[in-house]
Design an enzyme around this catalytic site. Structure first.
Site, PDB file in Angstrom:
ATOM      1  N   HIS A   3     -48.097 -10.806   0.967  1.00  0.00           N
ATOM      2  CA  HIS A   3     -46.821 -10.667   0.259  1.00  0.00           C
ATOM      3  C   HIS A   3     -45.724 -11.413   0.998  1.00  0.00           C
ATOM      4  CE1 HIS A   3     -46.589  -7.190   3.096  1.00  0.00           C
ATOM      5  NE2 HIS A   3     -45.427  -7.763   3.299  1.00  0.00           N
TER       6      HIS A   3
ATOM      7  N   HIS B 265     -41.374 -11.842   2.020  1.00  0.00           N
ATOM      8  CA  HIS B 265     -40.047 -11.254   2.193  1.00  0.00           C
ATOM      9  C   HIS B 265     -39.032 -12.389   2.134  1.00  0.00           C
ATOM     10  CE1 HIS B 265     -41.834  -7.464   3.628  1.00  0.00           C
ATOM     11  NE2 HIS B 265     -42.700  -8.233   4.265  1.00  0.00           N
TER      12      HIS B 265
ATOM     13  N   HIS C  97     -40.915  -4.193  -4.999  1.00  0.00           N
ATOM     14  CA  HIS C  97     -40.479  -4.389  -3.611  1.00  0.00           C
ATOM     15  C   HIS C  97     -40.757  -5.814  -3.132  1.00  0.00           C
ATOM     16  CE1 HIS C  97     -39.858  -0.125  -3.316  1.00  0.00           C
ATOM     17  NE2 HIS C  97     -41.135   0.144  -3.529  1.00  0.00           N
TER      18      HIS C  97
ATOM     19  N   THR D  58     -44.015  -2.494   7.672  1.00  0.00           N
ATOM     20  CA  THR D  58     -42.555  -2.641   7.619  1.00  0.00           C
ATOM     21  C   THR D  58     -41.957  -1.996   6.373  1.00  0.00           C
ATOM     22  OG1 THR D  58     -42.663  -4.783   6.513  1.00  0.00           O
ATOM     23  CG2 THR D  58     -42.680  -4.799   8.915  1.00  0.00           C
ATOM     24  N   THR D  59     -42.780  -1.321   5.600  1.00  0.00           N
ATOM     25  CA  THR D  59     -42.284  -0.553   4.444  1.00  0.00           C
ATOM     26  C   THR D  59     -42.829   0.867   4.561  1.00  0.00           C
ATOM     27  OG1 THR D  59     -44.214  -1.232   3.141  1.00  0.00           O
ATOM     28  CG2 THR D  59     -42.212  -2.540   2.879  1.00  0.00           C
TER      29      THR D  59
END
Ligand SMILES: *[C@@H]1O[C@H](CO)[C@@H](O)[C@H](O)[C@H]1NC(C)=O
Length: 329
Positions: free
Chosen positions: A109, A111, A84, A209-210
């Site tokens: 992480h 995006h 992801h 957000t996941t």
């Protein structure tokens, strides 16, 4: 432009994921997340579009203080392609101050969008997305709920200059091209992944957000953006796969679209050009409303008083009458 969000995640948030397959697009895409993960359909979801003319200035918001982020230690850090995103594990010796509670760092992480795209960030400011967003999650472990405090920031432009701090991550991407691959990154100053100025930010209550989209999240979205070079952006957009083996699918467009704000308030730690309501102004408005209510109350009181007097007058006369009657009897 690049949005940067700092997100520290705890392993058990991952464990609580439930294991249902999810993606950003397609039959398991973001529109379908609520089917397997009901909280993704909640009314306080992230990311959001931050409309700066409707944020409320809160002068009492303290600056976020990263503790230990500039002391890399001696242990290498894990960098993981989880299918992801690319995720850097942060040692639990790092924590964040200046938040409602003390949060322990967990992970960071990114995006991003597809090749050549100018979009990729999750948060938007005045409907403007940037090429990427970095998100570092710090978490607070309670007995049954983990609450998280992610930090996000939004680098403005893709520039000429390499971002050295992000280079520590991006230069290892080729070692983890396939899903579930992990590599070790020599310790480096993680503080440099955060914006230099931590004083200017937006604060709101939202969610992961996941999936599983838990809503126990206090977001800090930095106003300042970092810069990465075109080469770095292309490396991010073109190196990773979201699958373990053939057929290989590129790991791109791993961002969720902005969610409805609903009744939530977004606070700002700073005053921007443009019409921002300060808490003072809100207080003024509050006082105004209060004064209005008070006037109304007074009016009602006086009318009530008048009616009561009238009634009392009647009652008095009734009493008087009966008393007279008694006397007469
Ligand atoms: C978030 O929610 C908590 C609990 O309802 C509240 O006390 C706090 O003020 C909220 N914070 C923001 C930034 O809205």
């Amino acid at each position: 432009m690049l949005f940067f969000a700092l997100l520290v995640k705890v392993t058990w948030i991952l464990a609580a994921d439930g294991g249902h397959h999810w993606t950003y697009e397609g039959p398991h895409g973001q529109d379908h997340w609520p089917t397997s993960y009901p909280e993704c359909g909640g009314d306080a979801q992230s990311p959001i579009n931050i409309q700066t003319d409707s944020v409320i200035f809160d002068p009492d918001l303290p600056a976020v203080q990263p503790h230990g982020y500039d002391q890399p230690g001696t242990e290498p850090l894990d960098l993981h392609n989880n299918g992801h995103t690319v995720q850097l594990s942060l040692p639990s010796t790092l924590h964040l101050g200046g938040l409602p509670r003390k949060y322990t760092a967990a992970q960071l992480h990114l995006h991003w969008g597809q090749k050549g795209s100018q979009e990729g960030s999750e948060h938007q400011i005045n409907s403007e997305a940037t090429v990427a967003e970095a998100c570092s999650v710090a978490a607070l472990l309670l007995q049954t709920h983990a609450s998280a405090a992610p930090l996000a920031y939004t680098p403005p432009q893709v520039g000429e200059t390499e971002n050295q701090a992000y280079g520590h991550i991006l230069s290892h991407l080729h070692e983890i091209r396939h899903k579930d691959q992990i590599t070790s990154v020599p310790p480096f100053n993680v503080r440099e992944l955060l914006p230099q100025q931590l004083e200017q930010f937006f604060r709101y209550n939202g969610s992961l957000t996941t999936p599983p989209c838990y809503q126990s999240v206090v977001w800090t979205v930095f106003h300042r953006r970092a810069q990465i070079s075109v080469e770095q952006l292309e490396k991010l957009q073109g190196t990773l796969f979201s699958t373990e083996e053939e057929p290989l699918a590129p790991l791109i467009q791993n961002y969720r679209i902005p969610q409805p704000l609903n009744q939530r308030t977004i606070f700002a730690s700073f005053v921007q050009a443009g019409p921002l309501y300060t808490t003072g102004e809100m207080l003024g408005l509050g006082v105004g409303i209060l004064a209005g209510c008070l006037c109304l109350l007074l009016a009602v009181y006086f009318i009530a008083q008048k009616i009561r007097k009238k009634r009392l007058g009647n009652r008095k006369s009734v009493a008087f009458t009966s008393a007279r009657a008694t006397t007469e009897a």
